[in-house]
Design a protein around this motif. Structure first.
Motif, PDB file in Angstrom:
ATOM      1  N   ARG A  75      -1.637  11.971   5.860  1.00 15.82           N
ATOM      2  CA  ARG A  75      -3.008  12.287   6.259  1.00 15.82           C
ATOM      3  C   ARG A  75      -4.070  11.741   5.297  1.00 15.82           C
ATOM      4  O   ARG A  75      -5.188  12.244   5.246  1.00 15.82           O
ATOM      5  CB  ARG A  75      -3.184  13.791   6.436  1.00 15.82           C
ATOM      6  N   LYS A  76      -3.713  10.710   4.538  1.00 16.60           N
ATOM      7  CA  LYS A  76      -4.671  10.066   3.636  1.00 16.60           C
ATOM      8  C   LYS A  76      -4.773   8.592   3.974  1.00 16.60           C
ATOM      9  O   LYS A  76      -3.956   8.048   4.722  1.00 16.60           O
ATOM     10  CB  LYS A  76      -4.220  10.224   2.169  1.00 16.60           C
ATOM     11  N   GLY A  77      -5.758   7.899   3.404  1.00 16.45           N
ATOM     12  CA  GLY A  77      -5.882   6.467   3.603  1.00 16.45           C
ATOM     13  C   GLY A  77      -4.908   5.698   2.730  1.00 16.45           C
ATOM     14  O   GLY A  77      -4.477   6.189   1.684  1.00 16.45           O
ATOM     15  N   PRO A  78      -4.545   4.481   3.122  1.00 18.59           N
ATOM     16  CA  PRO A  78      -3.665   3.653   2.290  1.00 18.59           C
ATOM     17  C   PRO A  78      -4.324   3.288   0.965  1.00 18.59           C
ATOM     18  O   PRO A  78      -5.509   2.972   0.932  1.00 18.59           O
ATOM     19  CB  PRO A  78      -3.447   2.407   3.160  1.00 18.59           C
ATOM     20  N   GLU A  79      -3.522   3.310  -0.094  1.00 19.52           N
ATOM     21  CA  GLU A  79      -3.995   2.987  -1.440  1.00 19.52           C
ATOM     22  C   GLU A  79      -3.326   1.694  -1.880  1.00 19.52           C
ATOM     23  O   GLU A  79      -2.092   1.584  -1.847  1.00 19.52           O
ATOM     24  CB  GLU A  79      -3.616   4.138  -2.375  1.00 19.52           C
ATOM     25  N   LEU A  80      -4.110   0.721  -2.288  1.00 19.42           N
ATOM     26  CA  LEU A  80      -3.547  -0.558  -2.711  1.00 19.42           C
ATOM     27  C   LEU A  80      -2.754  -0.380  -4.000  1.00 19.42           C
ATOM     28  O   LEU A  80      -3.259   0.130  -4.988  1.00 19.42           O
ATOM     29  CB  LEU A  80      -4.670  -1.566  -2.936  1.00 19.42           C
ATOM     30  N   TYR A  92       0.842  -1.184   0.000  1.00 19.75           N
ATOM     31  CA  TYR A  92       0.000   0.000   0.000  1.00 19.75           C
ATOM     32  C   TYR A  92       0.886   1.246   0.000  1.00 19.75           C
ATOM     33  O   TYR A  92       1.948   1.269   0.617  1.00 19.75           O
ATOM     34  CB  TYR A  92      -0.890   0.051   1.247  1.00 19.75           C
ATOM     35  N   GLN A 148      -7.980  -5.677   0.807  1.00 14.98           N
ATOM     36  CA  GLN A 148      -8.732  -4.606   1.454  1.00 14.98           C
ATOM     37  C   GLN A 148      -8.510  -3.275   0.745  1.00 14.98           C
ATOM     38  O   GLN A 148      -7.384  -2.906   0.431  1.00 14.98           O
ATOM     39  CB  GLN A 148      -8.323  -4.494   2.919  1.00 14.98           C
ATOM     40  N   TYR A 149      -9.594  -2.570   0.545  1.00 14.36           N
ATOM     41  CA  TYR A 149      -9.570  -1.234  -0.032  1.00 14.36           C
ATOM     42  C   TYR A 149      -9.957  -0.248   1.058  1.00 14.36           C
ATOM     43  O   TYR A 149     -10.995  -0.408   1.702  1.00 14.36           O
ATOM     44  CB  TYR A 149     -10.532  -1.142  -1.220  1.00 14.36           C
ATOM     45  N   PHE A 150      -9.105   0.744   1.244  1.00 14.69           N
ATOM     46  CA  PHE A 150      -9.283   1.695   2.331  1.00 14.69           C
ATOM     47  C   PHE A 150      -9.960   2.972   1.865  1.00 14.69           C
ATOM     48  O   PHE A 150      -9.774   3.425   0.732  1.00 14.69           O
ATOM     49  CB  PHE A 150      -7.927   2.070   2.936  1.00 14.69           C
ATOM     50  N   GLY A 151     -10.711   3.582   2.773  1.00 15.01           N
ATOM     51  CA  GLY A 151     -11.219   4.919   2.562  1.00 15.01           C
ATOM     52  C   GLY A 151     -10.174   5.957   2.937  1.00 15.01           C
ATOM     53  O   GLY A 151      -9.086   5.616   3.415  1.00 15.01           O
ATOM     54  N   PRO A 152     -10.510   7.247   2.749  1.00 16.33           N
ATOM     55  CA  PRO A 152      -9.553   8.330   3.026  1.00 16.33           C
ATOM     56  C   PRO A 152      -9.360   8.602   4.506  1.00 16.33           C
ATOM     57  O   PRO A 152      -8.402   9.266   4.897  1.00 16.33           O
ATOM     58  CB  PRO A 152     -10.175   9.539   2.327  1.00 16.33           C
ATOM     59  N   TYR A 154      -4.946  -8.603   8.560  1.00 16.99           N
ATOM     60  CA  TYR A 154      -3.683  -8.232   7.965  1.00 16.99           C
ATOM     61  C   TYR A 154      -2.647  -8.090   9.068  1.00 16.99           C
ATOM     62  O   TYR A 154      -2.943  -7.606  10.152  1.00 16.99           O
ATOM     63  CB  TYR A 154      -3.787  -6.854   7.304  1.00 16.99           C
TER      64      TYR A 154
END
Lengths: 112, 116
Positions: free
Chosen positions: A41-46, A36, B105-109, A100
């Motif tokens: 300050r953002k969410g993890p991106e696959l 990821y 898993q796909y995460f939101g912001p 995870y």
């Protein structure tokens, strides 16, 4: 010993360099391996998902899994300043628990 | 579309307040997750819902109360939080292995929560 070890960095490289990010693990039951990218300050991106051993390529990114050495890598070719982020490895055993195990994350800075 | 949305983006609350975080996905995923992430640390799993039923509770204090009203929505109700609960709260979703999914898993912001 942690189940997953990842060098926290920071890792600074010049633009255009090949970047190698790595995780080692101790649990031989892990079969699903993910990378990821997380900007501040953002969410993890696959970025990449691999199952068991082998290589997987997607554009500038290549994920490698070596189960015999319990070692996974993410290579970034032609690195760009926009690649500056924290890279998290994650892995999971096929036990149906949904859990995870994350590495601590490596902070990467690509210098223009 | 691999989008998970979260509202609000930012939340500031006092220790006596009650608030809720919301998460939504329309990918047909049947597993949904809440994580807490402190600065420079990886996400920590809090709760997992599978087919709208609570599957995992990682010994989270009762001041955090999850709810899954339907297969697309996940809420996290907050009450009497402490300043140390300030963090980025992440929602994620995945297919379910029992239905042949990959569990990726796909995460939101995230919602950035500050408790005063």
């Amino acid at each position: 010993q942690k189940e997953v070890e990842q060098d926290p960095g920071p890792l600074s490289v010049p633009e255009g360099a090949i970047v190698s990010l790595n995780c080692t693990y101790s649990n031989s039951a892990f079969q699903y391996f993910m990378w990821y990218r997380q900007y501040s300050r953002k969410g993890p991106e696959l970025l990449m998902y691999t199952y068991s051993s082998g290589n997987k390529e997607d554009g500038r990114f290549t994920a490698q899994v070596d189960k015999s050495s319990k070692y996974i890598s993410l290579f970034i070719r032609d690195s760009q300043p926009s690649d500056s982020a924290t890279y998290l490895c994650a892995m999971m055993a096929p036990t149906g628990t949904y859990k995870y195990i994350f590495g601590t994350g490596t902070r990467l800075k690509v210098l223009a | 579309d691999t989008e998970v949305t979260q509202t609000p983006k930012h939340l500031v609350m006092g220790m006596t307040n009650k608030k809720s975080l919301k998460c939504e996905q329309h990918m047909g995923h049947r597993a949904m997750y809440w994580y807490k992430q402190k600065a420079k640390k990886p996400p920590e799993l809090m709760f997992v819902y599978s087919y709208e039923k609570l599957s995992i509770n990682e010994s989270v204090p009762s001041r955090f109360s999850p709810e899954c009203p339907n297969s697309s929505l996940l809420n996290l109700h907050l009450h009497a939080l402490q300043p140390e609960d300030s963090a980025l709260y992440l929602c994620a979703s995945s297919q379910d292995r029992t239905s042949g999914g990959t569990d990726t898993q796909y995460f939101g912001p995230g919602t950035r929560l500050t408790v005063l």
